[in-house]
Design a protein around this motif. Structure first.
Motif, PDB file in Angstrom:
ATOM      1  N   ALA B 332     -12.595 -19.214  45.339  1.00 17.21           N
ATOM      2  CA  ALA B 332     -13.364 -18.900  44.054  1.00 17.21           C
ATOM      3  C   ALA B 332     -12.420 -19.504  42.938  1.00 17.21           C
ATOM      4  CB  ALA B 332     -13.476 -17.379  43.909  1.00 17.21           C
ATOM      5  N   PHE B 333     -11.076 -19.330  43.039  1.00 10.00           N
ATOM      6  CA  PHE B 333     -10.301 -19.807  41.882  1.00 10.00           C
ATOM      7  C   PHE B 333     -10.365 -21.338  41.685  1.00 10.00           C
ATOM      8  CE2 PHE B 333      -8.582 -15.493  41.675  1.00 10.00           C
ATOM      9  CZ  PHE B 333      -8.477 -15.193  40.129  1.00 10.00           C
ATOM     10  N   VAL B 334     -10.405 -22.096  42.947  1.00 11.69           N
ATOM     11  CA  VAL B 334     -10.195 -23.599  42.932  1.00 11.69           C
ATOM     12  C   VAL B 334     -11.737 -24.072  42.341  1.00 11.69           C
ATOM     13  CG1 VAL B 334     -10.301 -25.391  44.243  1.00 11.69           C
ATOM     14  CG2 VAL B 334      -8.837 -23.623  44.854  1.00 11.69           C
ATOM     15  N   GLU B 335     -12.851 -23.378  42.738  1.00 12.64           N
ATOM     16  CA  GLU B 335     -14.201 -23.870  42.157  1.00 12.64           C
ATOM     17  C   GLU B 335     -14.335 -23.513  40.845  1.00 12.64           C
ATOM     18  OE1 GLU B 335     -16.165 -25.875  44.031  1.00 12.64           O
ATOM     19  OE2 GLU B 335     -14.661 -25.791  45.693  1.00 12.64           O
ATOM     20  N   ALA B 336     -13.678 -22.261  40.462  1.00 15.09           N
ATOM     21  CA  ALA B 336     -13.823 -21.885  38.887  1.00 15.09           C
ATOM     22  C   ALA B 336     -13.128 -23.055  38.222  1.00 15.09           C
ATOM     23  CB  ALA B 336     -13.514 -20.546  38.712  1.00 15.09           C
ATOM     24  N   LYS B 337     -11.957 -23.380  38.412  1.00 15.99           N
ATOM     25  CA  LYS B 337     -11.299 -24.268  38.007  1.00 15.99           C
ATOM     26  C   LYS B 337     -11.862 -25.702  37.853  1.00 15.99           C
ATOM     27  CE  LYS B 337      -7.254 -26.268  36.242  1.00 15.99           C
ATOM     28  NZ  LYS B 337      -7.164 -26.223  34.765  1.00 15.99           N
ATOM     29  N   ARG B 338     -12.462 -25.871  38.804  1.00 17.64           N
ATOM     30  CA  ARG B 338     -13.238 -27.732  38.846  1.00 17.64           C
ATOM     31  C   ARG B 338     -14.290 -27.450  37.624  1.00 17.64           C
ATOM     32  NH1 ARG B 338     -14.189 -30.564  43.465  1.00 17.64           N
ATOM     33  NH2 ARG B 338     -14.031 -28.734  44.787  1.00 17.64           N
TER      34      ARG B 338
END
Lengths: 476, 476
Positions: B332-338
């Motif tokens: 979730a954090f990685v996709e939000a950062k993207r």
């Protein structure tokens, strides 16, 4: 778009499914009445009733006599983790659920011969020395204290950008309407957060830029895809929406330029419905054959949020971009930027301000534009020589073309990509850029980015592509 | 906190007012029933009824017999623009309305003699040459293509951080649980977006870090302030909440260290209620007298999101920070950062990875720690010599102290700041860090940051402060 009842019904069906899959509607939730839904969408009640009926038939909804439709039990969130509870998040926000329900982006490839990934630039084109000198000069000018900067961006950079935008793009704005962001993606994300609530419809080009669409969908927006043709977005029957995201200088990915008449129509729509238009001028510096057209922003600064980027002229790795926003929105963008990450890194801001003020940036742009014009010529010549049954679109501007593979069906894109990858060439399909619920061309198509490749790699890459396509034509 | 009915009622009143002022509740909206509200808050129905009664008496709510309470007409959004319609936004999201209703941050000052602004570092402490060399080495290692990086952060930096976090903070984690962010502020914002929906309660220290609170409130969260004492957050009666934001190594601003018993209590609460704990280790590198205490994260990696920053050791202008997240939240954090900004700028990531891997970063930290220990000693000595009626808190760790002005009332803070500013000294009050609805100490207090000032400026600044305080004591 929007004029055919069955088109609207299909959009409503897709939107409701998306909301169910992303967890906005939970099993047992009651949907709005068909009357309320029809009003929200500006659709007829008959259309909404037909859409609900289809969803009931498909098992997404259930009804009881005299009551509103209910989301069926047993419909999980699409991305809900299936692993043991130790591996599952304890909970997630609605934003996170929508985010995780989005299709995964294409994995980056490593290509032996040529990777046609759009967005890459050649490392050899980066002005290494000028950038290093600008960074050093900026570090020498630093104040005795290192402290958080202005969330809006440094005054030096905004002043330099104001002058540049006037010279290069005819944009007249004061520095207090410029907001420095970490690449245009952050600009789009700020727009999504400030301008969309869950359920708000937004207009997006079809086909269009996937990460923009994802940004708005993750914020809870409901995509209303509007087709593009040779004159850009078809503005004939724009639906009611909060905002429209457009790429008027060079439609992504198909490459058309929004015509003057449609520019007027789009802006009239925005003024009439009090919507905002987000103008993504992602490669406004690259025009090979046609005269520059001024940005939409110059025609109606109160309706348009202009997004610019340095990712196509300096480097995508620097994460530098900027917005020019209507005066009424300036404070909201600045406060959102402050809470989001305080400000864009100052060394990059200082170095860019230095390059802009010294004229080095525009010299660099002229140089990289010449190199990319040459790459484009090499690519087009190689495609003409080696790939006869391929139709090229969008070659007049920008840093990519779209290659339509005549006589090869769209569903063969994944197989072609696989064969090309095995042969050392990275290919990227157009299909994910089309809305899944809308019609699209029958032929397979690929976005070919050329700014990261030297002429030799371009020629060798096209030669491999020709062999791969010939093979697939034999099979298919 | 939380055990006294009137405390809960006051919190409910404040939360509802905040939702009305920020536009979440609009005039005419029906509030939840007292029964539903009581269940949501884990409060008694009597308490909720009392809170609603108070809001009715104050004119925020109206009722009709047998019906639920309604938000009164004529209550505008606090920050609603009052200018002409040409200057007003066409519309804003609920996020934007909440954002604009937040109190404005303290304006930056320019101080002739000494600015005690917390967060500043001395420009002389930045490792200019080492950083430039690391940037240059990184630019020489660059690939032939400039392309978007991994949204999670470069593998080189995450590997280097994994080793550093183990050595320096005893944190054991794999690189796939580290997410590189643009300073800890972006980390907090990602937490807010992924973990809070409008109306979700969150626990925050009182007094506490204002920009964290603002992040969570802008996301729609409802602050539940919990007081701190000499052992940190009082964990005796933690309310039900989605998450808790804490500064266990060095409570901001008061400086206490969360005791071992309270660490256990906080983590037990998180595990029992399936909440997450956000641990902001904002100045974990600075301990002057006491032995380091391992982060909360090391005790329960599945409950804790650990936020680290380079803003206190390298520079706040670089915008470099990182999160260590529970495995279940990594995607979730990685996709939000993207979607937020694709990734943190690569040149900075590469340079930091180089500094960490070469050992230069830890040498730099030892050096800057010595310098700040010296600054602290100078400041404390000057305060002891010149300001007898001042009580200092939180001097054992970190880069700031809190100075309580014995016998001078809190409401004199603005006047003291004005006098100090005129005399060339920048002062920043503690009051905005306290929840407005909760009790706070009677004395005026100031946060004195010392990391941006040399010993001479510290001594001269304290001398001015002493004069200013003496003057105000005479008046007050």
């Amino acid at each position: 778009m929007g004029q055919l009842p069955n088109g609207v019904a299909r959009r409503i069906i897709a939107a409701i499914k998306e909301q169910i899959h992303s967890g906005v509607y939970q099993p047992g939730d009651r949907l709005p009445s068909t009357r309320a839904f029809a009003t929200d969408w500006g659709a007829s009640r008959t259309t909404v009733t037909a859409a609900y009926g289809q969803l009931i038939a498909e098992g997404y909804l259930t009804t009881r006599p005299g009551s509103r439709a209910i989301v069926a039990q047993g419909l999980g969130v699409a991305a809900a983790p299936t692993a043991s509870s130790a591996d599952a998040p304890r909970y997630l926000s609605a934003f996170a659920l929508r985010l995780l329900a989005l299709p995964a982006p294409a994995a980056a490839q490593t290509a032996r011969i040529a990777d046609f990934r759009y967005g890459d630039l050649s490392g050899a084109d980066f002005p290494v020395l000028a950038w290093r000198r600008a960074l050093t000069r900026a570090s020498l000018r630093r104040a005795p204290q290192l402290r958080y900067g202005d969330p809006q961006g440094s005054a030096a950079l905004r002043n330099a950008l104001q002058a540049y935008l006037w010279r290069a793009r005819g944009i007249s704005c004061t520095p207090d309407r410029i907001v420095i962001v970490n690449g245009s993606q952050q600009g789009l994300d700020l727009c999504a957060r400030l301008l969309l609530d869950p359920g708000d419809p937004f207009v997006i080009e079809n086909p269009g830029y996937v990460l923009a669409r994802h940004c708005f969908v993750a914020a809870g927006g409901v995509a209303v895809p509007v087709p593009v043709d040779a004159d850009g977005l078809r503005t004939g029957s724009l639906p009611t929406a909060r905002l429209a995201y457009v790429t008027p200088s060079h439609q992504f990915p198909l490459g058309s330029v929004l015509s003057a008449a449609r520019r007027r129509a789009l802006l009239a729509w925005a003024a009439r419905t009090r919507a905002y238009v987000i103008e993504d001028d992602y490669d406004g510096e690259y025009r090979h054959d046609i005269a520059p057209i001024p940005p939409l922003q110059t025609l109606d600064p109160a309706s348009v949020i202009y997004a610019g980027t340095l990712s196509k002229t300096l480097s995508p790795t620097l994460r530098l971009g900027y917005l020019v926003v209507p005066a009424a929105l300036s404070r909201a963008f600045v406060e959102a930027k402050r809470l989001t990450d305080r400000h864009t890194p100052l060394p990059e801001q200082d170095a860019l301000a230095d390059l802009l003020a010294s004229g080095a940036y525009e010299r660099h742009v002229r140089s990289i534009r010449r190199r990319n014009t040459e790459r484009r010529a090499v690519l087009l010549q190689a495609l003409a020589d080696l790939c006869p049954a391929v139709t090229i679109a969008g070659a007049d501007t920008g840093l990519h073309v779209v290659a339509w593979i005549d006589g090869v069906a769209a569903d063969r894109e994944p197989a072609i990509i696989e064969t090309a990858r095995a042969a050392g060439v990275g290919l990227y399909p157009v299909s994910p850029m089309y809305d899944a619920t809308e019609p699209r061309p029958a032929a397979a198509g690929f976005v070919l980015g050329y700014a990261g490749l030297d002429p030799d790699a371009l020629r060798r890459g096209v030669a491999v592509l020709a062999t791969v396509l010939a093979e697939h034509r034999r099979i298919g």
